[in-house]
Design a protein around this motif. Structure first.
Motif, short mmCIF file in Angstrom:
data_model
loop_
_atom_site.label_atom_id
_atom_site.label_comp_id
_atom_site.label_asym_id
_atom_site.label_seq_id
_atom_site.Cartn_x
_atom_site.Cartn_y
_atom_site.Cartn_z
N GLU A 95 27.03 4.54 7.89
CA GLU A 95 28.24 3.90 8.40
C GLU A 95 29.48 4.42 7.67
N ARG A 152 16.49 5.74 15.90
CA ARG A 152 17.10 4.45 16.27
C ARG A 152 18.50 4.29 15.68
N VAL A 153 18.79 5.05 14.62
CA VAL A 153 20.09 4.97 13.95
C VAL A 153 21.22 5.37 14.92
N GLY A 155 21.80 4.60 18.01
CA GLY A 155 22.36 3.46 18.72
C GLY A 155 23.26 2.61 17.84
N ARG A 156 22.76 2.35 16.63
CA ARG A 156 23.53 1.51 15.71
C ARG A 156 24.86 2.19 15.35
N LEU A 157 24.80 3.51 15.06
CA LEU A 157 26.04 4.20 14.66
C LEU A 157 27.00 4.36 15.84
N SER A 158 26.45 4.52 17.06
CA SER A 158 27.33 4.60 18.23
C SER A 158 28.09 3.30 18.39
N MET A 159 27.38 2.18 18.20
CA MET A 159 28.02 0.87 18.31
C MET A 159 29.07 0.71 17.21
N TRP A 160 28.73 1.15 16.01
CA TRP A 160 29.65 1.09 14.86
C TRP A 160 30.92 1.91 15.15
N ARG A 163 33.11 0.10 17.45
CA ARG A 163 33.81 -0.99 16.76
C ARG A 163 34.98 -0.43 15.95
#
Lengths: 217, 217
Positions: A95, A152-153, A155-160, A163
């Motif tokens: 992040e 899977r990271v 998806g999380r980083l795309s969302m981050w 944001r």
């Protein structure tokens, strides 16, 4: 294209905004360096941070030359820029590098757009404080490596990243509200009378960069 | 004086210790900048911090040239140096500038002492990473200003400075214990066979600096 503006209140506002952005980016990146998995990466984010404070020095020097205290020029923007960083504290290394990657790039896009509305030496100064591409390459490589390690990271980083952009836009609205009018007028005075087109260009560039780092927009 | 040592394990250990010291000093000073009462001072401590990471880069570059991964050279010293910083977190701006002032000066004294035991280019490199005097002048001026505003601050900062030196010496003992022997041998190989005399010189210089900033030892 209309004639570029002479250095006036608008330029002072712009330099104050960019100077504060550099100062806070420096502090936050330096703090985020502690999230690094090893000393090499920790130092690399530290060096990205240190480049920002060098740019801060140049912008503060120009403000002083224009007869303005840098603190006075930066004051109107402390609350929104601080709020951006407070609301986007990275929780881990992936992040942190994503924030550096997205933040540097959006800042650079904005600076390139605004430079056309400035006269020298401010135009060149603003172009000079653009980030070196090696930093973006380092950050993008780190993001890709994190995704390779665990898909899977992505998806999380795309969302981050979404944001980060959302918070940046929301605080940009507060910057415009805090502005004493001159800065907004300056932005509208260049080629970019069409603010919607400006946003479209910034968004398109952001989408491209996300893809380059293995992220979805 | 005995002949200077060629670059070997001792030099690698020394460069690793100094490089890590720069990296951690960078991070902590950058974090402490948030304690500044205004943006000008905040940026000033940020610039002091940024100078450290520039020095880190040079030291890491030299380690790489010697065929050593900087992370490997720094690893033995992470625990003691981190412990020093963890046990000396400044609570306010006056403590932050006092820590920068005392920490930079003790580091520089140590580097000057050790430089005589090195061959080129390492001797010059170690002399090059000495701190610029303008940073010490800034910090000393800030300490004097804080005392002028409230004379009772002098006692509190004097005690704080003694604690900084005490913690540094205590962690120096851990560094010596973590050392694989070569570094301690290097220190003893220069003019400074007499470690007690070395400590006396460092202490005398520290006392003088405290007085220059309006503090008691």
């Amino acid at each position: 294209m209309s004639a570029p503006a002479p250095p006036g209140p608008a330029v002072v506002d712009l330099l104050g905004l960019v100077a504060l952005g550099e100062l806070l980016a420096f502090e936050r990146m330096a703090a985020d360096a502690r999230l690094a998995p090893d000393l090499r990466r920790r130092a690399a984010l530290g060096e990205m941070a240190a480049a920002e404070i060098g740019n801060y020095r140049r912008l503060a020097g120009r403000l002083t030359a224009l007869g303005v205290l840098p603190d006075d020029a930066m004051a109107p923007y402390v609350a929104p820029l601080q709020a951006y960083h407070d609301s986007t504290e990275p929780r881990d290394w992936a992040e942190a590098v994503t924030k550096a990657y997205v933040g540097d790039a959006i800042t650079d896009d904005f600076l390139r757009e605004i430079a056309v509305a400035l006269t020298e030496p401010d135009r060149q100064l603003v172009l000079d404080v653009l980030h070196e591409s090696r930093y973006a390459e380092f950050a993008a490589a780190e993001i890709r490596a994190a995704i390779e390690l665990d898909p899977r990271v992505a998806g999380r980083l795309s969302m981050w990243a979404r944001r980060l952009v959302g918070e940046a836009l929301s605080q940009a609205g507060r910057v415009a509200a805090a502005d004493r009018g001159a800065l907004t007028a300056l932005i509208a005075q260049g080629d970019q009378v069409d603010v919607q087109a400006l946003f479209r260009r910034l968004t398109a560039a952001h989408t491209e960069r996300m893809a380059a780092a293995g992220l979805n927009n």
